[in-house]
Design a protein around this motif. Sequence first.
Motif, PDB file in Angstrom:
ATOM      1  N   ASP A 194       0.928  -0.930  -0.067  1.00  0.00           N
ATOM      2  CA  ASP A 194       0.284   0.068   0.077  1.00  0.00           C
ATOM      3  C   ASP A 194       1.131   1.426  -0.402  1.00  0.00           C
ATOM      4  O   ASP A 194       2.322   1.296  -0.187  1.00  0.00           O
ATOM      5  N   ILE A 195       0.352   2.343  -0.171  1.00  0.00           N
ATOM      6  CA  ILE A 195       0.864   3.513   0.167  1.00  0.00           C
ATOM      7  C   ILE A 195       1.827   4.172   1.182  1.00  0.00           C
ATOM      8  O   ILE A 195       2.979   4.677   0.495  1.00  0.00           O
ATOM      9  N   THR A 196       2.018   3.521   2.428  1.00  0.00           N
ATOM     10  CA  THR A 196       2.667   3.583   3.351  1.00  0.00           C
ATOM     11  C   THR A 196       3.792   2.450   3.056  1.00  0.00           C
ATOM     12  O   THR A 196       4.489   2.070   3.864  1.00  0.00           O
ATOM     13  N   LYS A 247       3.595  -1.210   3.547  1.00  0.00           N
ATOM     14  CA  LYS A 247       3.081  -1.971   4.339  1.00  0.00           C
ATOM     15  C   LYS A 247       2.143  -3.124   2.788  1.00  0.00           C
ATOM     16  O   LYS A 247       1.618  -2.820   2.094  1.00  0.00           O
ATOM     17  N   LEU A 293       0.086  -5.412   0.881  1.00  0.00           N
ATOM     18  CA  LEU A 293      -1.132  -5.062   0.848  1.00  0.00           C
ATOM     19  C   LEU A 293      -2.399  -6.355   0.511  1.00  0.00           C
ATOM     20  O   LEU A 293      -3.542  -6.509   1.425  1.00  0.00           O
ATOM     21  N   TYR A 294      -1.869  -7.150  -0.080  1.00  0.00           N
ATOM     22  CA  TYR A 294      -2.242  -8.540  -0.730  1.00  0.00           C
ATOM     23  C   TYR A 294      -1.265  -9.249  -1.108  1.00  0.00           C
ATOM     24  O   TYR A 294      -0.445  -8.605  -1.643  1.00  0.00           O
ATOM     25  N   SER A 353       0.111   0.842  -9.061  1.00  0.00           N
ATOM     26  CA  SER A 353      -0.132   1.172  -7.570  1.00  0.00           C
ATOM     27  C   SER A 353      -0.805  -1.005  -7.750  1.00  0.00           C
ATOM     28  O   SER A 353      -1.145  -1.301  -6.532  1.00  0.00           O
ATOM     29  N   ASP A 354      -0.957  -1.321  -8.944  1.00  0.00           N
ATOM     30  CA  ASP A 354      -2.042  -2.375  -8.403  1.00  0.00           C
ATOM     31  C   ASP A 354      -1.755  -3.457  -9.538  1.00  0.00           C
ATOM     32  O   ASP A 354      -2.433  -3.333 -10.905  1.00  0.00           O
ATOM     33  N   VAL A 410       4.910   4.513  -3.039  1.00  0.00           N
ATOM     34  CA  VAL A 410       5.732   4.234  -2.136  1.00  0.00           C
ATOM     35  C   VAL A 410       7.123   5.060  -2.217  1.00  0.00           C
ATOM     36  O   VAL A 410       7.389   5.134  -0.697  1.00  0.00           O
TER      37      VAL A 410
END
Length: 1640
Positions: free
Chosen positions: A416-418, A420, A422-423, A466-467, A644
């Motif tokens: 994710d943006i931080t 961490k 995400l999946y 991002s995906d 990120v």
Amino acid sequence: MADRGVDLSALPKEVRDQLAELDLELSEGDITQKGYEKKRTKLLAPYIIQAPAPPPQNDVRPPAPSSSSHAAPPSSSSRYRERRSRRTHRSGGTRDDRYRSDIHTEAVQAALAKHKQEKMALPMPTKRRSTYVQSPINTRTPPDSSSGSEDESSARRQSSVAAPPPSHLQSPETWANRSAQGSSTSSSASSTLSHGEAKPGQGQPQPQPQYKPQYQPLYQPHHQPQYQPQHPPQNPPQHPPQHPNQHPPQQSRAAAVTDMLAQSRIAPSENSAPPPDVTAVAPPSRGPRVDLPSNAVVRGMSRGQSRSSMMETADARGNLQRVPVNSRVSTKIQQLLNTLKRPKRPPLSEFFTDDSEEIVEVPEPDPNTPKPEGRQIIPVKGEPLGVVSNWPPALQAALARWGATQGKSPALTALDITGKPLYTLTYGKLWSRSVKLAYTLLNKLGTKNEQILKPGDRVALVYPNSDPGMFWVAFYGCLLAEVIPVPIEVPLSRKDAGISQVGFLLGSCGVGLALTSEICLKGLPKTPTGEIMQYKGWPRLKWVITDSKYLTKPSKDWQPHIPTANTDPAYIEYKASKEGTVVGVAVSKVAMLTHCQALTQACNYCEGETLVNVLDFKKEMGLWHGVLTAVMNRIHTISVPYAVMKACPLSWVQRVHIHKARVALVKCRDLHWAMMAHRDQRDTSLASLRMLIVADGANPWSVSSCDAFLNVFQSHGLKPEVICPCATSPEAMTVAIRRPGVPGAPLPARAILSMGGLSHGVIRVNTEDKNSALTVQDVGHVMPGALMCIVRPDGPPQLCKTDEIGEIIINSRAGGTMYYGLPGLTKNTFEVIPVNANGVPIGEIPFVRSGLLGFVGPGSLIFVVGKIEGLLMVSGRRHNADDLVATALAVEPVKTVYRGRIAVFSVTVFYDERVVIVAEQRPDASEEDSFQWMSRVLQAIDSIHQVGLYCLALVPANTLPKTPLGGIHISDTKQFFLDGSLHPCNILMCPHTCVTNLPKPRQKQPVGVGPASVMVGNLVAGKRIAQAAGRDLGMIEDQDLVRKLCMWPTVMHQYLTEALQWRAQTDPDHVLYVLLNAKGVTVGTATCVQLHKRAEKIAAALMEKGSINTGENVVLLYPPGIDLIAAFYGCLYAGCVPVNVRPPHPQNLAATLPTVRMIIDVSKAACILTTQNLMRTLRSKEAAASVNIKTWPTIIDTDDLPRRRPPQIYKPPTAEMIAYLDFSVSTTGMLTGVKISHAAVSALCRSIKLQCELYSSRQIAICLDPYCGLGFVLWCLASVYSGHQSILIPPFELESCLSLWLSTLSQYRIRDTFCSYSVMELCTKGLGTQTELLKARGVNLSCVRSCVVIAEERPRLALSHSFSKLFKDLGLSSRAVSTAFGSRVNLAVCLQGTTGPDPCTVYVDMKSLRHDRVRLVERGAPQSLPLMESGKILPGVRVIIVNPETRGPLGDSHLGEIWVNSPHNASGYYTIYGEESLQADHFNTKLSFGDPQTLWARTGYLGFVKRTELLDASGDRHDALFVVGSLDETLELRGLRYHPTDIETSVSRAHRSIAESAVFTWTNLLVVVSELCGSEQDALDLVPLITNVVLEEHHLIVGVVVIVDPGVIPINSRGEKQRMHLRDSFLADQLDPIYVAYNM
């Protein structure tokens, strides 16, 4: 004095000589005592033995312990800014400078230190401190308080390149507040204050300026006293300190001015008034037109006499005065001249001397240019591609296998943006979702019988960075469905950089369907109706959402078809070319598979490894390793998105540590950012990495990024041998990659190459000069199964020699196959067969061009030194854009450049490529810092690359077009630059240094008058002499005609006074004049008898009130009207000589009254005739402010005179007596008065009468200023002579009613009308859009037979054409518009009459004109200039074309000065000095041979006569006269003659925001002044465009570009630009320019 502690005898000889010269200057009074002391101190300063200078005795605070400054804190708010900026710098904010090279930095520092020794002060551009706003980040540019002159602050001199100190300006905060109060401040002399001056009231007396500026600015910049640091600075210079004599002590302003005055030998006089200010009229309307003499040379100046660089103005008594030229402009121009005096290129003999002096620049045809000497290269083979038994037959098969057998195994983790996780997508999930998507694509998108997609169709993949999960599913879903995915970037807006080019890609690939995710679709820009926006150039697309919930589960029996890999396209990868076009590289299924196998073998991938990918997963390395090879080998990929990385640059290092990753895929910038942010992390370990693949390992800064990263992270377990740079391109895919090394084995060697050699395409190891060296690291060996050659980048693909740099070409199964849909381009790139030196192909196998430039080093290692698309070919040498970026980055851009964002490209100007650098400027960068950074970049690039920069521009942060991952979109940036829509906030052009291919200056041959002059005059036997004549004046009329037309016998009345009396008796009630107001209403008429009676009243008043003697001069001061005419005849009745003067403008007395005063003084007028209103104005307080009103001659107001008759009406004894004086201000700003005799008046009126067929029953309309020249003749004299009725339209009335003139023509059914260019321009610009409205109001111009423009210049063809075209709809005949031509010596030479052929147009070659030759060319020929005939030559006039130097006649169609002989020539200049020589020269001059008896008058205009095919009234062939331009105005540059109007026409075409422009020269520099009609942020865009167009079309380098407001360029009543006046206002700093750029 300064001598204490100096032994004068021990000084070097040149210093002793300079001191002696100073003493002499002082004794002769050439320098003031203060200037002498200052100069002496300056000379001795380096030799005085003393401690560092203590600060001045002012109130000075101790220096702030700033990291980057040794200067006093400018103000409290900027101290706060410094503190704040220091804080931000500490917290890792220095990430701004991108990837710096330390090797490079050292080289740059050394180069700059070298330049410091020959320090040249570059003049800093001048910017208006008003509304200039940096667009996105709303900070205003701080005011420029420095003139960037020689005496820059010593602190600045000592600062190293690494830390330019903060500016000595106010902080932006105080400045912004100030400028909010006073929106626009004048750039007056105050800005010249140098840094050393204390603020008033700080213990130092304020120096008095030498003269007062015209107007005071709204604020004065504050300055702090200067001091030397007493303790060593905390940031010592990185290069050795210079010799102390390069730091002259600071000068105070007064001394600087005195010094400057002393040097230029200008004595400042007490009452030196600046010239009348033309610019005080409020823009944008051009205000009242004023005629202003800038040089009060009251007689004609001899042609070609040089004007000094001082300005001469006239004071109230008409005496010439010298005004000191304003210091700032002049010092800057002086600095500019100094920078241009540097030796351009040393002669060859000096090049390779024994001392290791740096070579300045290799000249073009240098015999010592390095040439390749090696043998022809042998193709390099990669190791064979191993065959492994369990390799899948296709990539989809690998996915099917892992999905079935290792379903739980992780395939992809997204962050994710931080930063961490995400999946995580497992191989099982990836397989099942891809199958669902493949089924949906093939079976669920259309009706049962008609599916939208078939295998082989192309589909766009639109997923954000991002995906990655959705992208993987879509990509593999397409592969399983056998449709071809085309991954593209998510379009964010219609204005995205290169968006239309992506449309070109989709079009060429035939894409009609786009796959995307639900979130992404929601974020796409929509129309108001909710549909997805149609992007420019894009085909119509259907959008399909691929989220799982929208997909259909396939039935049990459906299985995707997985054939063995074949040559059909598997996917298409997009690629942007150098020009910005986006093409699709098609990769076949077998190439995709083979490439994955080759990468697996080269990188030694093992099943189940973990890989961290920071690159874009849609293309190139990110796709090849992170999506394709990863799946083949069941690798777990951790994808780190760009967002990120921006937030947390260390995230990828943390991921390697947490997941114990074996491989990481990064770029140099990721290494650099991680290294900058690393101090926040202590416990990360990189020991697990076996390969750190550096994707852009071929860049010039990659070496230092890799080294620095290793340096920092070696202590964290990073092993040196794991760093693996590689070289790739979309077409050839992976070209070479360094294999992971064995621990402890020696690292591969670096190549240190000579930049000079590289620029000639040759490999030379750099030994002598480490500054101009490029260090490159290898990118390993060729890929397994590939064959590689190096061929010449231009021309046929000839194999290079071993020591030659060329383009790498590859033959391999693992490469792109074509540019999809573009067969022509494909052939040149994908089917290259190399040839040997004889041009014979070396085999049958086709190679693919990689677009990479490089060579093969020892051990078959591949070295890459650049890309074809980054190649700049300047003067036959190659430079790499990336190398130039690296050098610019090494010039410590921390204070100036925003996030290291620099673009380098080349533009083609004047037959060569020119290097342009554009960088984004930090919002907090000061003007001073930016300028200093720019000048350092110039020097660094000059030293290291030996190439001159053409333009260096800084734009506000975040305004350059971006590529999807945030890089700079180069081709769009270049397009913006060329279109003038880049909007820079700082710009520096250096055409003088880099344009070295200008043609040689012309050497004029000396001319002597002798027998050979015939040849010089271009007269060859049988060639006709260029002369032409109007028809005869006397013999035309017979007596019957005279009686029929009731013409009064011309023989009887030689004088106009007699004519008026005769008309008053024979036809008293005939109306001669009708005066109209703005509404078109008649406000005054004059019949013959009324005019006669009014003239009598005025004559009586003159004799009684004025007690005037016969022959005395009387000034007429009237607005355009009938009063003026009556006063003129009143003067003649009284025997006085009228002098017609334009009245002062009541709103602008300061500018216009001094001219009136000057004419009154020069003409020694005994009396002034005027109206009551004007009389009040002359005596008003406002008038007293600009002239002495107590010394006016007698003023008589003629409004309410008693009815008196003079005792008798004066009759002159001979017709040679002076009838009136005609005063006019020429375009060169000279005030000249000519004497017009009674005989000339009669002859001229008769000539006009015949040419225009004027008689009593005719009506003409006149819309002209009636103050001088032919305008005055038509307004006041012609009607009385010919008896026709004149309808008078004062031009100023058009300002309130534009259509007045045209509607009058229509209402009165006028056949003949006379106007000026300014009137025509007003109508064209103001009424151009209103023709329909005028038509509706019934305006019809079909009655107009001739519309003559009265002018003393070359006909303005473009204006006449646009006028004719615009009003064609109102019935105006295309043949109606024509011109007249007159000059000072003869008021009317040509005038298009009613009979005779239409004016003709010819096209001449501009290049020949510059050589004083005429070469006729066809219409549309390049460099052609259309010229229109200036009207028919008047009856009684003879014209001849003469060589101005030899004074011999010239042949037909040769360019020369126009000489005229006619009964209405003026009698001479009216001069109070009695310059007989000049008189004879201009008015009574003879040819040196041919016909030495006739007396001619010199018009001062260049032109030629051409015999045409047309016939005149008498049946002879017609001779047309073409006027090219005034001799006085021509610019002599590089030995050629230029006409300002030609350069101005080019400049006005350069950009839509240029309203009007004017050019002039000063000290051999060409200055271009352009009025900006757009917004002020366009101002700096104009500088490169103006420079380009003048260089391209006129082969001239512009020295200074001045951008001003509309209406600043002074224009006289005839609509002519007053360029000399403009020049004087510029030098006196009275223009308040928006921007002044000094081109280096």
